[in-house]
Design a protein around this motif. Structure first.
Motif: not given
Length: 404
Positions: A233-237, A306-310
């Motif tokens: 999650t941290i990596a994606a954000a 995923a939500g942080l990316e959005v």
């Protein structure tokens, strides 16, 4: 005077014998020093590749305004990933002997999840589940091989349990094969039916005899996978923020999302590991309910990323959705994570109404943050962090004897 024999080293999760092949016998539930093996850690790391692929596709669906379809596809794909991971985890807790054959079959399962990960995008975009199904077949047939080997080296009720597991998995795999060829309208209902059937296999198999899973080992395995998912999650954000900064977007748009996201993930870690849950896993009834409930914990933790990316894509103008939809992509999975951790973990160790209400109240406040527009993520992060402070304060206050 003769010297005392040197005591054997403590078990590290793998058997001390180094013979290439040996019997796959059940391990003791009260075995001391039972910890995750390097093979199990490698297994988890490879599974997160599939989790990451599901998260990427969820981001695309949410950013394009297809939230309903995206969440449904994500739930379906994540179930396949989670169920294969869970089957191996509980089997390994009871039977891991770490010999050469056991390692090879486990590596075959890892290959299967990588094939499954390669088919995630087609499952989302074209509803083509062939590659997904092929990866699942590889994983599940390898799991059947493990159970048949356990049955070969077992007797009586223990052998019956292993054979029931192997037969149940094979029967369910036939159902998943049918799912690939049926028309789209029937897939939803068949998928739900097959998911229920899969979750009934352990209850059916262990009526003969309960497997000797290790409570501390199981708690550690689930905790480690939670850490890996939160790390993803941290990596994606981070990648999303880096992309926004690299395209010369105003940093002020991204700082509140970054800060709020970090507070959410840090709080999620703190809340999950606030209590030693292995003491609650006293029976198969408690443990299976706890283990099944982690579908929501793992999937919501990954969905936060995923939500942080959005939210980042919306802030920089890439996602043409409303402020409310962008905020909900973060706040709703965060609230689900908090409620599920409370239901599975925290409520068993909280004393008094004040302690019991901390996480449910936090989840409600996080949902309310959805309506704060561009400040929603930061507000949700602050609320999550404050819940940790309140919970720790209440716990400390209750631990201090009266009059001191």
């Amino acid at each position: 005077m003769t010297s005392s024999p040197t005591p054997p080293p403590p078990s590290t999760g793998a058997s001390d014998s180094r013979r290439p092949l040996r019997r796959l016998k059940a391990r003791r539930r009260d075995e001391p020093h039972r910890v995750a093996t390097p093979l199990e850690l490698f297994f988890d790391l490879c599974f997160v590749v599939a989790v990451a692929q599901a998260g990427v596709q969820l981001v695309h669906s949410l950013a394009e305004g297809h939230a309903g379809e995206g969440v449904l596809n994500y739930a379906f794909v994540f179930f396949a990933i989670w169920w294969a991971w869970m089957n191996f985890t509980w089997f390994a807790s009871a039977y891991d002997n770490d010999d050469a054959l056991y390692r090879v079959v486990t590596l075959v399962q890892i290959a299967g999840v990588l094939v499954l990960a390669a088919g995630v995008s087609e499952a989302f975009t074209d509803h083509n589940y062939v590659v997904l199904w092929l990866g699942y077949v590889i994983m599940r047939l390898a799991m059947v091989a493990q159970w048949l080997r356990a049955a070969k080296d077992a007797e009586g009720a223990q052998r019956a349990t292993a054979l029931r597991y192997a037969g149940g998995i094979l029967v369910c795999q036939v159902g998943w094969t049918v799912l690939v060829v049926v028309p789209d309208p029937a897939r939803l209902w068949l998928y739900v039916l097959m998911a229920v059937a899969e979750m009934c296999v352990p209850a059916f198999a262990e009526r003969a005899r309960v497997t000797t899973w290790h409570p501390h080992h199981i708690a550690e395995r689930y905790g480690l996978f939670t850490i890996i998912v939160l790390g993803e999650t941290i990596a994606a954000a981070t990648i999303a923020v880096k992309s926004g900064v690299g395209e010369n977007h105003e940093l002020g748009l991204l700082v509140p999302i970054s800060a709020g996201g970090l507070l959410i993930v840090f709080s999620a870690w703190w809340i999950y590991f606030a209590v030693p849950i292995h003491g609650h896993l006293r029976s198969s009834k408690h443990a299976f309910l706890w283990g099944y409930g982690h579908y929501l914990i793992f999937s919501s933790a990954a969905a936060i990323g995923a939500g942080l990316e959005v939210a980042v894509e919306h802030a920089v103008g890439k996602a043409h959705i409303s402020d409310l939809a962008a905020a909900a992509a973060v706040t709703l999975p965060t609230a689900l994570f908090l409620l599920t951790v409370w239901a599975l973990h925290s409520r068993h160790y909280k004393a008094g109404i004040a302690q019991q209400l901390v996480l449910p109240s936090t989840a409600l406040l996080v949902i309310c943050c959805t309506f704060l527009g561009s400040w929603a993520v930061l507000a949700a992060g602050i609320v999550s962090a404050l819940s940790v402070v309140v919970a720790e304060t209440l716990t400390a206050h209750r631990a201090v004897p009266a009059g001191r």
